[in-house]
Design a protein around this motif. Sequence first.
Motif, short mmCIF file in Angstrom:
data_model
loop_
_atom_site.label_atom_id
_atom_site.label_comp_id
_atom_site.label_asym_id
_atom_site.label_seq_id
_atom_site.Cartn_x
_atom_site.Cartn_y
_atom_site.Cartn_z
N ALA A 170 26.96 65.18 21.41
CA ALA A 170 25.61 65.70 21.60
C ALA A 170 25.01 65.21 22.92
CB ALA A 170 24.73 65.27 20.43
N GLY A 171 25.27 63.94 23.27
CA GLY A 171 24.74 63.41 24.53
C GLY A 171 25.33 64.10 25.73
N ILE A 172 26.65 64.36 25.70
CA ILE A 172 27.28 65.05 26.83
C ILE A 172 26.74 66.47 26.97
CG2 ILE A 172 29.48 65.95 27.69
CD1 ILE A 172 30.82 63.51 26.42
N SER A 173 26.59 67.18 25.83
CA SER A 173 26.07 68.55 25.87
C SER A 173 24.63 68.56 26.38
CB SER A 173 26.15 69.17 24.47
OG SER A 173 27.49 69.20 24.00
N LEU A 174 23.84 67.60 25.94
CA LEU A 174 22.45 67.53 26.42
C LEU A 174 22.40 67.22 27.91
CD1 LEU A 174 19.45 67.58 25.66
CD2 LEU A 174 19.62 65.13 25.15
N LEU A 175 23.29 66.35 28.36
CA LEU A 175 23.35 66.04 29.79
C LEU A 175 23.73 67.26 30.61
CD1 LEU A 175 23.15 63.76 31.90
CD2 LEU A 175 25.59 63.33 31.55
N GLN A 176 24.62 68.09 30.05
CA GLN A 176 24.98 69.33 30.74
C GLN A 176 23.77 70.25 30.89
OE1 GLN A 176 28.79 69.82 28.13
NE2 GLN A 176 29.01 71.25 29.84
#
Length: 401
Positions: A71-77
């Motif tokens: 979820a953190g990586i997707s939000l960072l994207q």
Amino acid sequence: MDIHLRLARWIRAHPRTVDACLALAIFVFLVLPFAAGGVQGVGMIVMVSAALVIALVWRRSRVILSAGIIAGISLLQLITGIEPVPAQFVILVTLYTLAAYGPRWASLGGLGLAIAGVAVGLVRYGELTGVSTSDSILTTVPLFLILLFFVESLVLLAWTMGDLARSRRLTYQALEDRTRRLEVERQQERDLAAADERSHIAREMHDIVAHSLSVIITQADGARYASAQAPELAVQTLGTIADTGRGSLREMRRLLGVLRGDESASTRPLPTLDDIDALIQSVRRSGVRVACRRVGTPRRELPLGAELTAYRVIQESLTNVLKHAGADTTTEVALDYGPRGLTITVDDDGRGAAPDPTTAGAGQGITGMTERVRLYDGTVVAGPRTGGGYRVEAFIPYTQA
């Protein structure tokens, strides 16, 4: 066992291996082709994809950590504008895992975050999906809604499948727990049945052996004293000893045959009240004066088990007379059929049943009688009489007939 059942069992037994293989497969099919293709920004694609895929290795052992990383990586994207990568497919796998293995709050929270993230992503990367803001609103909105419905349906499908898997897993665990409890209860029942059978066999052994040996010992003592002056009496007494020993041996063989599961050995009828006369006759041959009287008639028949219990009570009482009452003893056995049940009274005028310190297992006969009679809601009272001697009184009601 069918191959799919063996496969399902292996998957349940090796969750980390399965998760590692899944991550490796996604990396091989959704990351390496782009790395080998030499597209623009390949380094960023591989780095983001690798981070998403590696998090899957802990998707069941560390559910919250794995889902948080993805979820953190997707939000960072979304924040930095990094374009989605094919490995973004792991979001659906993560939703399934949260619904199947995560706590309820994490499952519902992950579902809400995914639904919102999909809507924001379609707006953020509209150009990639063909939804251009430069087109007419009549063209853009229907296409956006169709894409949103399709992608949100995938999200809900992944979460629903995970929730169904969760329900199935919990049901399977409940069935396993119930099976273990039933096995424990079954083993406890077997142990209790074995203990009860051992107690029953101990009572039978005591009744058979104690009575027969008491008769044999009394007869042997008499034959020893009579052999010098009355040889013919000694011969008759030895015959009684032999008959008693054979009868006891037959009873022992029957009992042991039942233990071995020998059906033919268990067909011999058990003693009943009709065999009381034969029992008393065997005691009379030992030199004890025994009288038997019957009072009244039974209102109803006692079951065979109750008759066997009555027989064993009289047998044990007469055995105690042979062992404890002493020489020149008179005994009376009374069977009184009253309105409520059968009352058995065995009186003797001997010296009483004082404990013999040289006799092992003293008191087991009275305990055995009490346990037997209690099975039929009866009572046993045994003790010295006021004027001398000893009395055993047992009552067996008709309630079990």
